[in-house]
Motif scaffolding. Structure first.
Motif, PDB file in Angstrom:
ATOM      1  N   ASN A   1       0.832  -1.211   0.000  1.00  0.00           N
ATOM      2  CA  ASN A   1       0.000   0.000   0.000  1.00  0.00           C
ATOM      3  C   ASN A   1       0.864   1.257   0.000  1.00  0.00           C
ATOM      4  OD1 ASN A   1      -2.375   1.495   0.063  1.00  0.00           O
ATOM      5  ND2 ASN A   1      -3.283   0.223   1.709  1.00  0.00           N
ATOM      6  N   ALA A   2       0.216   2.411  -0.113  1.00  0.00           N
ATOM      7  CA  ALA A   2       0.926   3.697  -0.106  1.00  0.00           C
ATOM      8  C   ALA A   2       0.012   4.777   0.459  1.00  0.00           C
ATOM      9  CB  ALA A   2       1.370   4.068  -1.512  1.00  0.00           C
ATOM     10  N   CYS A   3       0.624   5.752   1.129  1.00  0.00           N
ATOM     11  CA  CYS A   3      -0.122   6.911   1.627  1.00  0.00           C
ATOM     12  C   CYS A   3       0.849   8.069   1.833  1.00  0.00           C
ATOM     13  CB  CYS A   3      -0.876   6.581   2.913  1.00  0.00           C
ATOM     14  SG  CYS A   3       0.200   6.310   4.333  1.00  0.00           S
ATOM     15  N   SER A   4       0.327   9.227   2.193  1.00  0.00           N
ATOM     16  CA  SER A   4       1.189  10.406   2.370  1.00  0.00           C
ATOM     17  C   SER A   4       1.960  10.375   3.678  1.00  0.00           C
ATOM     18  CB  SER A   4       0.338  11.686   2.289  1.00  0.00           C
ATOM     19  OG  SER A   4      -0.679  11.652   3.294  1.00  0.00           O
ATOM     20  N   ASP A   5       1.477   9.583   4.655  1.00  0.00           N
ATOM     21  CA  ASP A   5       2.142   9.502   5.957  1.00  0.00           C
ATOM     22  C   ASP A   5       3.181   8.393   5.920  1.00  0.00           C
ATOM     23  OD1 ASP A   5       2.932   9.339   8.577  1.00  0.00           O
ATOM     24  OD2 ASP A   5       0.895   9.286   9.408  1.00  0.00           O
ATOM     25  N   THR A   6       4.445   8.761   5.935  1.00  0.00           N
ATOM     26  CA  THR A   6       5.520   7.760   5.811  1.00  0.00           C
ATOM     27  C   THR A   6       5.714   6.928   7.064  1.00  0.00           C
ATOM     28  OG1 THR A   6       7.165   9.410   6.498  1.00  0.00           O
ATOM     29  CG2 THR A   6       6.750   9.187   4.124  1.00  0.00           C
ATOM     30  N   SER A   7       5.008   7.248   8.138  1.00  0.00           N
ATOM     31  CA  SER A   7       5.165   6.460   9.370  1.00  0.00           C
ATOM     32  C   SER A   7       4.205   5.274   9.422  1.00  0.00           C
ATOM     33  CB  SER A   7       4.937   7.351  10.594  1.00  0.00           C
ATOM     34  OG  SER A   7       3.580   7.802  10.634  1.00  0.00           O
ATOM     35  N   VAL A   8       3.211   5.245   8.562  1.00  0.00           N
ATOM     36  CA  VAL A   8       2.219   4.168   8.584  1.00  0.00           C
ATOM     37  C   VAL A   8       2.883   2.861   8.134  1.00  0.00           C
ATOM     38  CG1 VAL A   8       0.049   3.319   7.648  1.00  0.00           C
ATOM     39  CG2 VAL A   8       0.324   5.761   8.144  1.00  0.00           C
ATOM     40  N   ASP A   9       2.743   1.803   8.958  1.00  0.00           N
ATOM     41  CA  ASP A   9       3.397   0.514   8.637  1.00  0.00           C
ATOM     42  C   ASP A   9       2.491  -0.675   8.926  1.00  0.00           C
ATOM     43  OD1 ASP A   9       3.355   0.492  11.374  1.00  0.00           O
ATOM     44  OD2 ASP A   9       5.399  -0.276  11.604  1.00  0.00           O
ATOM     45  N   GLU A  10       1.217  -0.540   8.675  1.00  0.00           N
ATOM     46  CA  GLU A  10       0.284  -1.628   8.979  1.00  0.00           C
ATOM     47  C   GLU A  10      -0.113  -2.386   7.722  1.00  0.00           C
ATOM     48  OE1 GLU A  10      -2.787   0.602  10.803  1.00  0.00           O
ATOM     49  OE2 GLU A  10      -3.751   1.149   8.925  1.00  0.00           O
ATOM     50  N   ALA A  11      -0.563  -3.622   7.960  1.00  0.00           N
ATOM     51  CA  ALA A  11      -1.097  -4.429   6.859  1.00  0.00           C
ATOM     52  C   ALA A  11      -2.580  -4.130   6.720  1.00  0.00           C
ATOM     53  CB  ALA A  11      -0.886  -5.905   7.127  1.00  0.00           C
ATOM     54  N   VAL A  12      -3.048  -4.131   5.479  1.00  0.00           N
ATOM     55  CA  VAL A  12      -4.470  -3.899   5.232  1.00  0.00           C
ATOM     56  C   VAL A  12      -5.012  -5.081   4.440  1.00  0.00           C
ATOM     57  CG1 VAL A  12      -6.208  -2.399   4.180  1.00  0.00           C
ATOM     58  CG2 VAL A  12      -4.190  -1.389   5.262  1.00  0.00           C
ATOM     59  N   ILE A  13      -6.070  -5.667   4.945  1.00  0.00           N
ATOM     60  CA  ILE A  13      -6.676  -6.835   4.308  1.00  0.00           C
ATOM     61  C   ILE A  13      -8.064  -6.437   3.827  1.00  0.00           C
ATOM     62  CG2 ILE A  13      -7.249  -9.271   4.554  1.00  0.00           C
ATOM     63  CD1 ILE A  13      -4.273  -8.511   5.078  1.00  0.00           C
ATOM     64  N   ILE A  14      -8.330  -6.702   2.545  1.00  0.00           N
ATOM     65  CA  ILE A  14      -9.602  -6.275   1.973  1.00  0.00           C
ATOM     66  C   ILE A  14     -10.338  -7.485   1.398  1.00  0.00           C
ATOM     67  CG2 ILE A  14     -10.732  -4.699   0.361  1.00  0.00           C
ATOM     68  CD1 ILE A  14      -8.122  -3.058   0.343  1.00  0.00           C
ATOM     69  N   PRO A  15     -11.265  -8.041   2.133  1.00  0.00           N
ATOM     70  CA  PRO A  15     -12.118  -9.082   1.553  1.00  0.00           C
ATOM     71  C   PRO A  15     -13.285  -8.433   0.821  1.00  0.00           C
ATOM     72  CG  PRO A  15     -12.518  -8.901   3.907  1.00  0.00           C
ATOM     73  CD  PRO A  15     -11.493  -7.866   3.572  1.00  0.00           C
ATOM     74  N   PHE A  16     -13.884  -9.147  -0.125  1.00  0.00           N
ATOM     75  CA  PHE A  16     -14.992  -8.587  -0.902  1.00  0.00           C
ATOM     76  C   PHE A  16     -16.314  -8.823  -0.174  1.00  0.00           C
ATOM     77  CE2 PHE A  16     -18.381  -8.858  -4.037  1.00  0.00           C
ATOM     78  CZ  PHE A  16     -18.212  -7.654  -4.700  1.00  0.00           C
ATOM     79  N   GLN A  17     -17.190  -7.840  -0.317  1.00  0.00           N
ATOM     80  CA  GLN A  17     -18.538  -8.005   0.246  1.00  0.00           C
ATOM     81  C   GLN A  17     -19.513  -7.181  -0.578  1.00  0.00           C
ATOM     82  OE1 GLN A  17     -19.021  -6.800   4.315  1.00  0.00           O
ATOM     83  NE2 GLN A  17     -21.234  -6.529   4.066  1.00  0.00           N
ATOM     84  N   ASP A  18     -20.656  -7.771  -0.894  1.00  0.00           N
ATOM     85  CA  ASP A  18     -21.732  -6.963  -1.468  1.00  0.00           C
ATOM     86  C   ASP A  18     -22.936  -7.023  -0.528  1.00  0.00           C
ATOM     87  OD1 ASP A  18     -23.039  -9.325  -1.891  1.00  0.00           O
ATOM     88  OD2 ASP A  18     -22.789  -9.350  -4.070  1.00  0.00           O
ATOM     89  N   LEU A  19     -24.058  -6.522  -0.995  1.00  0.00           N
ATOM     90  CA  LEU A  19     -25.211  -6.415  -0.101  1.00  0.00           C
ATOM     91  C   LEU A  19     -25.825  -7.765   0.249  1.00  0.00           C
ATOM     92  CD1 LEU A  19     -26.995  -3.260  -1.563  1.00  0.00           C
ATOM     93  CD2 LEU A  19     -25.581  -3.416   0.484  1.00  0.00           C
TER      94      LEU A  19
END
Length: 502
Positions: free
Chosen positions: A375-393
């Protein structure tokens, strides 16, 4: 006159003493019955070489015991008995030739001569070989019971089960019956019919063996039966993959070393393989991940998140997200295949790009879709993992699986990369959906494609490459190897798959 009387008394005394000395060899007086120097031990004729415990041999003549004041002895497989008792029991006379050291016995038209320490017996001057000679032991004369009995026309048998020598001289009223294990025993003729129904036979017999059975045959039939598939020793059923075979008992050890097994083999199945195992090990192996029936290999689709050299790190320019994900997805594929998973990838070449939803749809028929990223963001201190499972309604079990494995992989990535945290992100805001209630964000289209073909899916963001420590860590191949092993293990555990040491 007194001198003559004294001389006469001395002569008579000497004569009596000499005569007593001669007949002492035949009279069976009480003496020490042990003689280890002659190698003699209590036992019986022709069968055993030693007796266990306090078992004593009984000699039966026409069904009645012959009384000996000294126990029968066995020497080199030949039973020896005190001479006078046996000859007189047979109805024969006994004489002793002191000069020739020979026992002479007569009955009807038979004369039998046995010389001490000679292996030749004479029956009416015809030489007969003995297995063991007559001997003098501790002043006693002992003779081989079988040889002298048969010399007078008797039938002799041995019953090893009851330690009995059976001698028949009255062949009208008595007959010898036979059983397996070389057993022979005399019975009165009135008892013969009943004995024939309980395992005795009218002629010598032998037990022969065939696959799964045994049968008693007359000795005269044994040679012919051996030629048609019977054996003189028990047969043992051994097993090999997909077959079984009987082997003679004496050949079992060699066959076991050659690959046969002494218990049935069972074919078990694991992912992409099968193997035969001994029946006793099946329960343990079933717990370790093998199955009794063939199972369809679990199929996983891995997506390298970007192609070519996209998404370079602003803080560590030598890092490229697409290069990392390509390398990681090949390592993960190899690790999963080691567990027996069937693995496919969305790209065959890292320089080929495909539409996002099309990559997701390549997972059709798979049990899991994984898209690898950082991942990437403007805050260079962020060091976490992000998990994105899919979901619909319309929530289904597909979404349950996506969320569940996402949780486990998120924790795994956090621990291996030593990140501060991991988050599960599910976009369910109505603003992110179209009029059909489906996610409208292009970023999630790989998951949308997988969901449309019925595959649970998850995006794995391996930290933030805008964090210099994360970018450097992900640039090392050795770190990616560790990460691939850890993620493969989590996936295997999720599906209940274990590596089995073969």
């Amino acid at each position: 006159m007194k001198k003559i009387v004294l001389l006469l008394v001395m002569v008579l005394t000497l004569a009596f003493a000499l005569s007593y000395g001669v007949f002492a060899q035949l009279n069976d007086a009480d003496t020490d019955t042990s003689n280890s120097e002659n190698g003699l031990v209590p036992q019986d004729d022709n069968m055993p070489t030693s007796l266990s415990g306090d078992g004593e041999i009984v000699v039966l003549l026409n069904g009645s015991p012959v009384v000996f004041d000294v126990k029968p002895y066995v020497a080199e497989g030949t039973t020896l008995v005190p001479v006078r008792a046996i000859f007189e029991a047979l109805g024969a006379t006994v004489e002793w030739d002191e000069k020739a050291k020979t026992v002479i016995s007569r009955m009807a038209d038979k004369t039998v001569k046995l010389s001490i320490d000679s292996k030749i017996m004479y029956v009416n001057d015809k030489a007969v070989a003995l297995t063991y000679p007559a001997v003098i032991m501790n002043g006693r004369t002992l003779v081989p019971v079988r040889a002298i009995s048969e010399s007078f026309g008797c039938i002799v048998g041995w019953d090893g089960k009851f330690l009995q020598v059976s001698i028949i001289s009255d062949t009208y009223n008595y007959c010898m019956l036979y059983a397996v294990d070389e057993r022979a025993k005399s019975f009165h003729r009135d008892l013969v019919p009943a004995q024939l129904t309980v395992g005795w036979y009218e002629s010598p017999v032998q037990m022969l063996y065939a696959p799964g059975k045994s049968k008693v045959f007359k000795k005269s039939e044994v040679s012919a039966q051996l030629k048609v598939g019977w054996y003189e020793e028990p047969l043992v059923l051994l097993y090999a993959p997909g077959k079984s075979k009987y082997f003679p008992q004496s050949n079992v050890a060699a066959q076991l070393e050659a690959g046969w097994c002494d218990e049935p083999l069972v074919l078990l199945y694991a992912l992409g393989k099968s193997k035969y195992f001994p029946q006793s090990k099946v329960a343990t192996l079933l717990e370790a991940g093998w199955y009794e029936k063939p199972s369809k290999p679990i199929k996983i689709c891995i997506d390298a998140g970007h192609y070519a050299s996209w998404n370079r790190s602003a803080v560590y320019p030598s890092y490229s997200e697409s290069v990392m994900t390509w390398e990681l997805h090949l390592l993960l594929k190899e690790e999963l295949e080691a567990y027996g998973f069937e693995v496919i990838t969305t790209r065959s070449n890292k320089n080929v790009d495909l539409p996002l939803e099309e990559r997701g749809k390549k997972s059709q028929g798979c049990d899991l879709f994984i898209s690898l990223h950082s991942n990437a963001c403007s805050d260079t201190s962020v060091d976490e993992a992000v998990i994105i499972p899919f979901q619909d309604l319309s929530w289904t079990d597909i979404d349950d699986k996506s969320r569940a494995i996402g949780e486990k992989l998120g924790a795994c990535i956090k621990d291996v990369m030593q990140l501060s945290n991991y988050k599960i992100y599910i976009c369910i805001d109505e603003e992110d959906r179209d009029e059909n209630g489906l996610l409208d964000d292009e970023y999630y289209s790989v998951l949308h494609g997988a969901r449309n073909v019925g595959t649970p899916g998850v995006i794995l963001e391996h930290g933030f490459h805008t964090n210099i420590r994360c970018a450097k860590w992900l640039s090392e191949r050795s770190n990616l190897e560790i990460l691939a092993k850890a993620e493969a293990k989590v996936i295997a555990e999720f599906f209940g798959v274990k590596k089995v040491t073969e």
